[in-house]
Design a protein around this motif. Structure first.
Motif, PDB file in Angstrom:
ATOM      1  N   TYR A 259      13.236  -3.507   9.861  1.00  0.00           N
ATOM      2  CA  TYR A 259      12.304  -4.426   9.209  1.00  0.00           C
ATOM      3  C   TYR A 259      13.009  -5.075   8.014  1.00  0.00           C
ATOM      4  N   MET A 260      12.514  -6.219   7.638  1.00  0.00           N
ATOM      5  CA  MET A 260      13.042  -6.874   6.446  1.00  0.00           C
ATOM      6  C   MET A 260      12.458  -6.238   5.188  1.00  0.00           C
ATOM      7  N   ILE A 261      13.283  -6.092   4.175  1.00  0.00           N
ATOM      8  CA  ILE A 261      12.807  -5.615   2.875  1.00  0.00           C
ATOM      9  C   ILE A 261      11.845  -6.652   2.314  1.00  0.00           C
ATOM     10  N   GLY A 262      10.697  -6.192   1.874  1.00  0.00           N
ATOM     11  CA  GLY A 262       9.649  -7.091   1.423  1.00  0.00           C
ATOM     12  C   GLY A 262       9.906  -7.686   0.052  1.00  0.00           C
ATOM     13  N   SER A 263       8.957  -8.482  -0.391  1.00  0.00           N
ATOM     14  CA  SER A 263       9.115  -9.265  -1.621  1.00  0.00           C
ATOM     15  C   SER A 263       9.281  -8.399  -2.863  1.00  0.00           C
ATOM     16  N   VAL A 264       8.524  -7.313  -2.960  1.00  0.00           N
ATOM     17  CA  VAL A 264       8.543  -6.495  -4.180  1.00  0.00           C
ATOM     18  C   VAL A 264       9.892  -5.799  -4.348  1.00  0.00           C
ATOM     19  N   ILE A 265      10.340  -5.084  -3.326  1.00  0.00           N
ATOM     20  CA  ILE A 265      11.651  -4.433  -3.415  1.00  0.00           C
ATOM     21  C   ILE A 265      12.752  -5.486  -3.462  1.00  0.00           C
ATOM     22  N   GLY A 266      12.623  -6.528  -2.650  1.00  0.00           N
ATOM     23  CA  GLY A 266      13.636  -7.568  -2.577  1.00  0.00           C
ATOM     24  C   GLY A 266      13.858  -8.292  -3.888  1.00  0.00           C
ATOM     25  N   ALA A 267      12.807  -8.415  -4.691  1.00  0.00           N
ATOM     26  CA  ALA A 267      12.943  -9.088  -5.980  1.00  0.00           C
ATOM     27  C   ALA A 267      13.914  -8.357  -6.902  1.00  0.00           C
ATOM     28  N   HIS A 268      14.114  -7.062  -6.665  1.00  0.00           N
ATOM     29  CA  HIS A 268      14.981  -6.264  -7.536  1.00  0.00           C
ATOM     30  C   HIS A 268      16.369  -6.035  -6.953  1.00  0.00           C
ATOM     31  N   VAL A 269      16.483  -6.026  -5.625  1.00  0.00           N
ATOM     32  CA  VAL A 269      17.793  -5.726  -5.031  1.00  0.00           C
ATOM     33  C   VAL A 269      18.525  -6.969  -4.540  1.00  0.00           C
ATOM     34  N   GLY A 270      17.794  -8.065  -4.301  1.00  0.00           N
ATOM     35  CA  GLY A 270      18.416  -9.310  -3.893  1.00  0.00           C
ATOM     36  C   GLY A 270      18.799  -9.355  -2.424  1.00  0.00           C
ATOM     37  N   PRO A 271      19.224 -10.537  -1.957  1.00  0.00           N
ATOM     38  CA  PRO A 271      19.636 -10.703  -0.567  1.00  0.00           C
ATOM     39  C   PRO A 271      20.856  -9.844  -0.226  1.00  0.00           C
ATOM     40  N   GLY A 272      20.983  -9.478   1.043  1.00  0.00           N
ATOM     41  CA  GLY A 272      22.161  -8.762   1.505  1.00  0.00           C
ATOM     42  C   GLY A 272      22.120  -7.263   1.341  1.00  0.00           C
ATOM     43  N   THR A 273      20.977  -6.717   0.964  1.00  0.00           N
ATOM     44  CA  THR A 273      20.844  -5.264   0.830  1.00  0.00           C
ATOM     45  C   THR A 273      20.625  -4.636   2.208  1.00  0.00           C
ATOM     46  N   LEU A 274      21.197  -3.474   2.412  1.00  0.00           N
ATOM     47  CA  LEU A 274      21.035  -2.745   3.665  1.00  0.00           C
ATOM     48  C   LEU A 274      20.684  -1.299   3.344  1.00  0.00           C
ATOM     49  N   SER A 275      19.657  -0.776   4.023  1.00  0.00           N
ATOM     50  CA  SER A 275      19.181   0.578   3.753  1.00  0.00           C
ATOM     51  C   SER A 275      18.942   1.318   5.059  1.00  0.00           C
ATOM     52  N   VAL A 276      19.100   2.641   5.010  1.00  0.00           N
ATOM     53  CA  VAL A 276      18.771   3.476   6.163  1.00  0.00           C
ATOM     54  C   VAL A 276      17.989   4.695   5.677  1.00  0.00           C
ATOM     55  N   PHE A 277      17.031   5.136   6.510  1.00  0.00           N
ATOM     56  CA  PHE A 277      16.107   6.194   6.114  1.00  0.00           C
ATOM     57  C   PHE A 277      15.991   7.222   7.228  1.00  0.00           C
ATOM     58  N   PHE A 278      16.031   8.496   6.828  1.00  0.00           N
ATOM     59  CA  PHE A 278      15.980   9.598   7.791  1.00  0.00           C
ATOM     60  C   PHE A 278      15.588  10.866   7.039  1.00  0.00           C
ATOM     61  N   LEU A 279      15.313  11.936   7.779  1.00  0.00           N
ATOM     62  CA  LEU A 279      14.900  13.201   7.158  1.00  0.00           C
ATOM     63  C   LEU A 279      16.061  14.182   7.099  1.00  0.00           C
ATOM     64  N   ASN A 280      16.146  14.909   5.991  1.00  0.00           N
ATOM     65  CA  ASN A 280      17.157  15.970   5.892  1.00  0.00           C
ATOM     66  C   ASN A 280      16.623  17.309   6.384  1.00  0.00           C
ATOM     67  N   GLU A 281      15.349  17.336   6.755  1.00  0.00           N
ATOM     68  CA  GLU A 281      14.765  18.516   7.401  1.00  0.00           C
ATOM     69  C   GLU A 281      13.556  18.060   8.192  1.00  0.00           C
ATOM     70  N   LEU A 282      13.477  18.474   9.441  1.00  0.00           N
ATOM     71  CA  LEU A 282      12.356  18.083  10.290  1.00  0.00           C
ATOM     72  C   LEU A 282      11.220  19.087  10.151  1.00  0.00           C
ATOM     73  N   PRO A 283       9.979  18.613  10.248  1.00  0.00           N
ATOM     74  CA  PRO A 283       8.842  19.542  10.283  1.00  0.00           C
ATOM     75  C   PRO A 283       8.954  20.438  11.512  1.00  0.00           C
ATOM     76  N   ARG A 284       8.676  21.717  11.335  1.00  0.00           N
ATOM     77  CA  ARG A 284       8.765  22.667  12.459  1.00  0.00           C
ATOM     78  C   ARG A 284       7.381  23.147  12.874  1.00  0.00           C
TER      79      ARG A 284
END
Length: 284
Positions: A259-284
């Motif tokens: 998804y594209m980074i929205g207006s609120v976050i984008g206003a602070h990080v600017g164009p060209g930002t890339l992010s990835v999100f994942f869990l360091n522990e899965l629910p068991r």
């Protein structure tokens, strides 16, 4: 059960409409004009304003807005859960709690859980998506609260920005650091720790920083081949697709959403930002 989330989750409006999740838009200001995020402004407009030398500003949802939402929930007799943008990055969570407590004085039976996600962008968005899925499976409010708290605690955010100057304009890094970084093609690698943005490393060039993101995913991620991974970008889909292909090749997760980074976050990080999100522990 009503689910509430604000626009810093970086989920598209179609998600809120299709999944019956109540959108609480934050505010974006460009010059003298104010807009409700997602509802009245597109993220591309924010990125174009930044490229033209502007510095869009953001603000939280107003107390009056929360008063309307929480009062309506109380009057409906339904229970609710609001998953909020990190309290370390916005005052929205604290305002929501304050107004909830005020509404409970008149409506003591109001059953509204407010979770400080300590997350941002799609790290936050993944929590909202999970809550909507759990509700669709008829899970109780208590079960949803438990799972969302667990996921929030174990959500990893890794991101890099294209141009340090964008963050310098907003006071996130010094102007001197931004100037030197631009000359040397330095790309910072950051993460979120206890809800705060923390720089962790610097690398020269996109290729190197992306390889390092993959290495950190392997070091930190728990059974990545079993996780739904999310990628967000600020108007740089080719870079996001390149990262997606690399993640698929290395970890083969069941799904990767972009998804594209929205207006609120984008206003602070600017164009060209890339992010990835994942869990360091899965629910068991």
């Amino acid at each position: 059960m009503r689910i509430f989330a604000d626009s810093a989750s970086d989920l598209p409006k179609s998600f809120f409409d299709e999944n019956d999740v109540n959108l609480l838009p934050l505010t974006v200001s460009i010059g003298d004009a104010e807009y409700k995020d997602i509802v009245e402004i597109d993220a591309i407009e924010v990125y174009n304003a930044i490229r033209a030398g502007g510095q869009p500003k953001t603000s939280q949802a107003s107390p009056e807005f929360f008063m309307e939402e929480w009062t309506a929930l109380a009057q409906s007799g339904e229970e609710g859960i609001y998953i909020a943008f990190s309290s370390e990055l916005s005052g929205t969570h604290d305002t929501a709690v304050m107004i909830r407590d005020q509404v409970k004085e008149e409506y003591p039976d109001l059953n509204l859980i407010i979770i400080d996600s300590k997350c941002a962008s799609l790290g936050y968005g993944l929590l909202v998506k999970e809550a909507a899925q759990l509700r669709a499976q008829n899970e109780s409010l208590e079960v949803i609260e438990e799972i969302i708290y667990f996921m929030a605690k174990h959500m990893e955010h890794l991101f890099t920005v294209e141009d340090l100057d964008y963050m310098a304009r907003g006071g996130r890094v010094s102007k001197a650091s931004a100037f030197i970084g631009g000359l040397l093609n330095i790309k910072p690698l950051l993460h979120v720790e206890d809800g705060k943005l923390i720089p962790i490393e610097k690398h020269r060039g996109r290729k190197k920083v992306m390889r390092r993101m993959l290495d950190l995913m392997e070091e930190r991620g728990d059974h990545l081949s079993e996780q739904n991974i999310a990628i967000s970008h600020s108007d740089d889909e080719p870079f996001a697709l390149e990262l997606k292909a690399a993640i698929e090749e290395r970890f083969n997760p069941p799904s990767i959403e972009i998804y594209m980074i929205g207006s609120v976050i984008g206003a602070h990080v600017g164009p060209g930002t890339l992010s990835v999100f994942f869990l360091n522990e899965l629910p068991r």
